[in-house]
Design a protein around this motif. Sequence first.
Motif, mmCIF file in Angstrom:
data_model
loop_
_atom_site.group_PDB
_atom_site.id
_atom_site.type_symbol
_atom_site.label_atom_id
_atom_site.label_comp_id
_atom_site.label_asym_id
_atom_site.label_seq_id
_atom_site.Cartn_x
_atom_site.Cartn_y
_atom_site.Cartn_z
ATOM 1 N N ALA A 1 0.842 -1.207 0.000
ATOM 2 C CA ALA A 1 0.000 0.000 0.000
ATOM 3 C C ALA A 1 0.878 1.258 0.000
ATOM 4 O O ALA A 1 0.529 2.273 -0.622
ATOM 5 C CB ALA A 1 -0.948 -0.007 1.198
ATOM 6 N N ASP A 2 2.012 1.194 0.675
ATOM 7 C CA ASP A 2 2.951 2.327 0.655
ATOM 8 C C ASP A 2 3.585 2.481 -0.734
ATOM 9 O O ASP A 2 3.856 3.599 -1.186
ATOM 10 C CB ASP A 2 4.060 2.126 1.695
ATOM 11 C CG ASP A 2 3.524 2.176 3.118
ATOM 12 O OD1 ASP A 2 2.424 2.746 3.323
ATOM 13 O OD2 ASP A 2 4.187 1.622 4.021
ATOM 14 N N ARG A 3 3.814 1.350 -1.383
ATOM 15 C CA ARG A 3 4.332 1.407 -2.754
ATOM 16 C C ARG A 3 3.307 2.088 -3.665
ATOM 17 O O ARG A 3 3.674 2.882 -4.538
ATOM 18 C CB ARG A 3 4.610 -0.008 -3.279
ATOM 19 C CG ARG A 3 5.722 -0.714 -2.537
ATOM 20 C CD ARG A 3 5.672 -2.225 -2.746
ATOM 21 N NE ARG A 3 6.148 -2.673 -4.037
ATOM 22 C CZ ARG A 3 7.411 -2.881 -4.347
ATOM 23 N NH1 ARG A 3 8.343 -2.646 -3.438
ATOM 24 N NH2 ARG A 3 7.753 -3.317 -5.525
ATOM 25 N N ALA A 4 2.024 1.757 -3.451
ATOM 26 C CA ALA A 4 0.966 2.375 -4.259
ATOM 27 C C ALA A 4 0.954 3.886 -4.058
ATOM 28 O O ALA A 4 0.748 4.656 -5.004
ATOM 29 C CB ALA A 4 -0.392 1.767 -3.908
ATOM 30 N N GLU A 5 1.184 4.326 -2.827
ATOM 31 C CA GLU A 5 1.211 5.762 -2.551
ATOM 32 C C GLU A 5 2.398 6.429 -3.259
ATOM 33 O O GLU A 5 2.260 7.505 -3.852
ATOM 34 C CB GLU A 5 1.269 6.008 -1.035
ATOM 35 C CG GLU A 5 1.440 7.462 -0.619
ATOM 36 C CD GLU A 5 0.278 8.385 -0.994
ATOM 37 O OE1 GLU A 5 -0.695 7.927 -1.635
ATOM 38 O OE2 GLU A 5 0.357 9.588 -0.660
ATOM 39 N N LYS B 1 -0.057 15.020 -13.957
ATOM 40 C CA LYS B 1 -0.730 16.277 -13.602
ATOM 41 C C LYS B 1 0.236 17.479 -13.606
ATOM 42 O O LYS B 1 0.006 18.479 -14.290
ATOM 43 C CB LYS B 1 -1.378 16.097 -12.219
ATOM 44 C CG LYS B 1 -2.375 17.171 -11.833
ATOM 45 C CD LYS B 1 -3.056 16.766 -10.507
ATOM 46 C CE LYS B 1 -3.865 17.926 -9.938
ATOM 47 N NZ LYS B 1 -4.981 18.327 -10.804
ATOM 48 N N ARG C 1 3.862 5.362 -5.981
ATOM 49 C CA ARG C 1 3.576 5.353 -7.425
ATOM 50 C C ARG C 1 2.473 6.347 -7.780
ATOM 51 O O ARG C 1 2.485 6.932 -8.859
ATOM 52 C CB ARG C 1 3.183 3.944 -7.868
ATOM 53 C CG ARG C 1 4.347 2.953 -7.865
ATOM 54 C CD ARG C 1 3.884 1.621 -8.442
ATOM 55 N NE ARG C 1 4.949 0.629 -8.521
ATOM 56 C CZ ARG C 1 4.939 -0.530 -7.862
ATOM 57 N NH1 ARG C 1 3.938 -0.831 -7.038
ATOM 58 N NH2 ARG C 1 5.944 -1.399 -8.012
ATOM 59 N N ARG C 2 1.496 6.516 -6.888
ATOM 60 C CA ARG C 2 0.463 7.534 -7.133
ATOM 61 C C ARG C 2 1.110 8.906 -7.288
ATOM 62 O O ARG C 2 0.751 9.677 -8.190
ATOM 63 C CB ARG C 2 -0.544 7.591 -5.956
ATOM 64 C CG ARG C 2 -1.538 8.758 -6.078
ATOM 65 C CD ARG C 2 -2.420 8.889 -4.846
ATOM 66 N NE ARG C 2 -1.751 9.553 -3.722
ATOM 67 C CZ ARG C 2 -1.646 10.866 -3.558
ATOM 68 N NH1 ARG C 2 -2.154 11.693 -4.455
ATOM 69 N NH2 ARG C 2 -1.018 11.374 -2.509
ATOM 70 N N TRP D 1 1.191 11.631 -10.170
ATOM 71 C CA TRP D 1 0.811 13.032 -9.938
ATOM 72 C C TRP D 1 1.775 13.979 -10.658
ATOM 73 O O TRP D 1 1.372 14.902 -11.374
ATOM 74 C CB TRP D 1 0.803 13.324 -8.435
ATOM 75 C CG TRP D 1 0.459 14.743 -8.078
ATOM 76 C CD1 TRP D 1 1.255 15.845 -8.224
ATOM 77 C CD2 TRP D 1 -0.786 15.218 -7.564
ATOM 78 N NE1 TRP D 1 0.592 16.969 -7.806
ATOM 79 C CE2 TRP D 1 -0.660 16.617 -7.399
ATOM 80 C CE3 TRP D 1 -1.982 14.598 -7.203
ATOM 81 C CZ2 TRP D 1 -1.699 17.402 -6.893
ATOM 82 C CZ3 TRP D 1 -3.017 15.381 -6.701
ATOM 83 C CH2 TRP D 1 -2.868 16.767 -6.553
#
Lengths: 222, 222
Positions: free
Chosen positions: A86-90, A101, A92-93, A97
Amino acid sequence: MRRLYHLPLSPFCRKIRLTLAEKGIEVALIEEKVWERPIDFLRLNPACTVPVYVGREGRPMADSGAIFEYLEETGPEPRLLPADPADRAEARRLVGWFDDKFHNEVTANLVYERVNKRLRGAGYPDSAKVKAGSRNVKIHLDYIGWLTETRNWLAGDHLTIADFAAAAHLSCLDYCGDVPWEHNDSAKHWYARVKSRPAFRTLLQDRLPGFPPPAAYADLDF
Amino acid sequence: MRRLYHLPLSPFCRKIRLTLAEKGIEVALIEEKVWERPIDFLRLNPACTVPVYVGREGRPMADSGAIFEYLEETGPEPRLLPADPADRAEARRLVGWFDDKFHNEVTANLVYERVNKRLRGAGYPDSAKVKAGSRNVKIHLDYIGWLTETRNWLAGDHLTIADFAAAAHLSCLDYCGDVPWEHNDSAKHWYARVKSRPAFRTLLQDRLPGFPPPAAYADLDF
């Protein structure tokens, strides 16, 4: 020797250069004028984008996200993604960004308008875009500031690829003197920490002919 | 229950829906009108984009690339990335090809112009963009055709996330009747194979009010 086809003011190339340097992987840097669509380069990457990485096995790899994951999976420490999924997902998010973006709202409006257009002989900067970019960068500095007030690094306790993605974009802007650092102290403090890492040195030595950076660009105490 | 905030004709959401279905992970689908910038949704994802995935632990995850990697790292088989790191890089390169290049050159020019603009009340399609999209899609069909003539699936011997990324974009176009399948037989044959997978069923049942798809959309023998 490993090779990286790149452009000095490409944030995607800079993200990979930071990753390589942090992991201590030496590469030969080859500048590639992608807008001339060189036929030999198209064979390496039909999308005709940089970065392209060629490792020891000689197989060319394109797409900065794909190259990063490859280096993370096969390269030496330090790891630039956390251990927890889940930290990896953050992390990568946040890469998304900045590479999506921030890229569209800021980098494309400022660096591409001011520098890339001139390099490619594609006319003058569009002042409406430059204005939009200058406005948007402040919002993103606030987001960076907010993140680093609640976390040690952008994605959590440790430096990750998210910090490098963000710093890669900001360093391109900084080369053009386009970052209003006084706007957010926390963001400035975070950038100073990334900028002082040894991995950052190669970026600070970049010089584009006809586009000298401001004095503060390479100054660690900017 | 796991949740996926999505939009029916978003290729990024479709890529994740295919991944979830292929791995047998059930989710509640929640449609999110991101252009209205709902405050509760902004709390889940300040970028205000779909997809957003919320797993059993309740932590929201944004960015389709980050969500995919999380599902691949933590979810059940089948794996949608090859085992070999260089092969993984090739699969990820192709995801980038479709989510970046194909997206900008085709999906944005056709689906976004024809459908998203009307849904958001943002005016009529720009005919120059529609024309460019219709021209570009043929070049991409040829690339898909060429890949599948030399490989079993887009990235190699096995079905990977690259096939789902490509099929997600094409299925959105197909919903608008915008894919000239007769242009490339190999590409058509590859799409028929992806389309006939059980994971694809949920996409084929999508219906947008006021935008019925052509009959061939849900036809496996199109």
